[in-house]
Write a protein that holds these residues in place. Structure first.
Motif, short mmCIF file in Angstrom:
data_model
loop_
_atom_site.label_atom_id
_atom_site.label_comp_id
_atom_site.label_asym_id
_atom_site.label_seq_id
_atom_site.Cartn_x
_atom_site.Cartn_y
_atom_site.Cartn_z
N LEU A 1 41.76 30.83 36.37
CA LEU A 1 41.39 32.25 36.26
C LEU A 1 41.89 33.06 37.45
CD1 LEU A 1 37.75 31.78 34.93
CD2 LEU A 1 39.74 32.56 33.62
N THR A 2 41.78 32.50 38.64
CA THR A 2 42.24 33.19 39.85
C THR A 2 43.75 33.34 39.83
OG1 THR A 2 40.34 32.34 41.06
CG2 THR A 2 42.18 33.15 42.37
N SER A 3 44.46 32.30 39.45
CA SER A 3 45.93 32.37 39.43
C SER A 3 46.44 33.33 38.35
CB SER A 3 46.53 30.98 39.21
OG SER A 3 46.33 30.53 37.89
N HIS A 4 45.61 33.66 37.39
CA HIS A 4 45.97 34.62 36.35
C HIS A 4 45.37 36.00 36.60
CE1 HIS A 4 47.38 30.99 34.41
NE2 HIS A 4 48.07 31.77 33.59
N GLU A 5 45.03 36.26 37.84
CA GLU A 5 44.62 37.60 38.30
C GLU A 5 43.26 38.09 37.82
OE1 GLU A 5 46.51 38.99 40.65
OE2 GLU A 5 47.91 37.33 40.45
N ALA A 6 42.36 37.19 37.47
CA ALA A 6 41.03 37.63 37.02
C ALA A 6 40.29 38.39 38.11
CB ALA A 6 40.21 36.43 36.57
N MET A 7 40.59 38.12 39.37
CA MET A 7 39.94 38.83 40.47
C MET A 7 40.49 40.25 40.61
SD MET A 7 37.58 38.18 42.51
CE MET A 7 36.93 38.13 44.13
N ALA A 8 41.74 40.45 40.21
CA ALA A 8 42.40 41.75 40.38
C ALA A 8 42.07 42.73 39.26
CB ALA A 8 43.91 41.55 40.47
N LEU A 9 41.66 42.23 38.11
CA LEU A 9 41.35 43.11 36.98
C LEU A 9 39.93 43.64 37.08
CD1 LEU A 9 42.96 41.09 34.06
CD2 LEU A 9 43.76 43.27 35.01
N HIS B 1 36.45 45.16 35.57
CA HIS B 1 35.63 45.03 34.36
C HIS B 1 34.24 45.54 34.67
CE1 HIS B 1 33.17 43.32 31.19
NE2 HIS B 1 34.27 43.02 30.52
N SER B 2 33.79 46.53 33.96
CA SER B 2 32.44 47.10 34.10
C SER B 2 32.03 47.27 35.57
CB SER B 2 31.41 46.26 33.33
OG SER B 2 31.38 44.92 33.79
N SER B 3 32.84 47.98 36.31
CA SER B 3 32.60 48.30 37.72
C SER B 3 32.57 47.08 38.63
CB SER B 3 31.29 49.09 37.89
OG SER B 3 31.31 50.25 37.11
N ASP B 4 33.20 46.02 38.22
CA ASP B 4 33.30 44.80 39.01
C ASP B 4 34.64 44.15 38.66
OD1 ASP B 4 32.60 42.70 40.71
OD2 ASP B 4 30.58 42.53 39.90
N SER B 5 34.87 42.95 39.13
CA SER B 5 36.10 42.26 38.74
C SER B 5 35.85 41.47 37.46
CB SER B 5 36.56 41.31 39.84
OG SER B 5 35.73 40.18 39.91
N LEU B 6 36.91 41.21 36.73
CA LEU B 6 36.79 40.39 35.54
C LEU B 6 36.26 39.01 35.92
CD1 LEU B 6 37.12 39.84 32.53
CD2 LEU B 6 39.53 39.28 32.98
N LEU B 7 36.72 38.45 37.02
CA LEU B 7 36.25 37.13 37.44
C LEU B 7 34.74 37.13 37.66
CD1 LEU B 7 36.89 34.20 38.08
CD2 LEU B 7 37.30 34.90 40.46
N SER B 8 34.23 38.15 38.30
CA SER B 8 32.79 38.25 38.52
C SER B 8 32.04 38.30 37.19
CB SER B 8 32.48 39.49 39.37
OG SER B 8 31.09 39.61 39.57
N HIS B 9 32.56 39.08 36.25
CA HIS B 9 31.93 39.17 34.92
C HIS B 9 31.97 37.82 34.21
CE1 HIS B 9 30.91 40.37 30.89
NE2 HIS B 9 32.12 40.03 30.45
N LEU B 10 33.10 37.13 34.25
CA LEU B 10 33.21 35.82 33.61
C LEU B 10 32.24 34.82 34.23
CD1 LEU B 10 37.10 35.63 33.30
CD2 LEU B 10 35.46 36.13 31.46
#
Length: 186
Positions: A11-19, A21-30
């Protein structure tokens, strides 16, 4: 199947931290969605599907971390069951998903990508209900207040498909019994 560190590395290597999502990062949401499923006592395959539920994008969140051509790689990482659930969650047309809730004889989803009809097993519908609820409850505190009670009717129809702990978490927020006399949303 990989361990949690490998899943997070993907997830990190695919930029989930950079995207975003709902006022947070996608990684945080996941991670938050995954944590709710774990807290509810869901099996590992369902919790892992929660960790990857937006990897292919969704109807409401069109950003993708991986193309559908990466399904085999993600399946090797998560296992077939978890990947299929993440795939179904990502490609489903929400209207077709909600149409299953009143209790249809034939459970189907329509793909938002190619309009294909996909048959579901009852267990898959239950799993998708858990993913929908965990996804929504995780982000709900960060959305605009006027949207926090959206889909009340559809969510209330999930009761028979949810575990007691997932239903309790949903009911704690929506208090369905306190609002039985309200008009359904348009």
């Amino acid at each position: 199947m990989a361990d949690i560190a490998d899943k997070l590395a993907f997830l990190t290597s695919h930029e989930a931290m950079a995207l975003s999502h709902s006022s947070d990062s996608l990684l945080s949401h996941l991670l938050g969605t995954h944590a709710l499923l774990v807290d509810w006592g869901c099996r590992e395959a369902l919790s892992d599907a929660g960790l990857f539920h937006s990897v292919y994008g969704t109807e409401s969140y069109p950003c993708t971390l991986a193309p559908l051509s990466a399904r085999a790689r993600i399946r090797a990482l998560l296992g077939a069951e978890a990947e299929r659930l993440a795939f179904l969650f990502g490609i489903m047309d929400k209207r077709s998903f909600y149409a299953n809730l009143p209790g249809r004889e034939r459970l189907v989803l329509r793909s938002r990508i190619d309009d294909e009809e996909l048959e579901l097993e009852p267990g898959e519908l239950s799993d998708l209900c858990h993913l929908v609820v965990a996804n929504w409850l995780e982000q709900r505190p960060r959305v605009d207040a006027r949207y926090r009670f959206m889909r009340r009717r559809e969510l209330s129809q999930m009761r028979e498909w949810l575990s007691a702990s997932a239903w309790a978490a949903l009911d704690e927020v929506y208090r369905f019994a306190d609002h039985d006399d309200e008009e359904p949303e348009p």
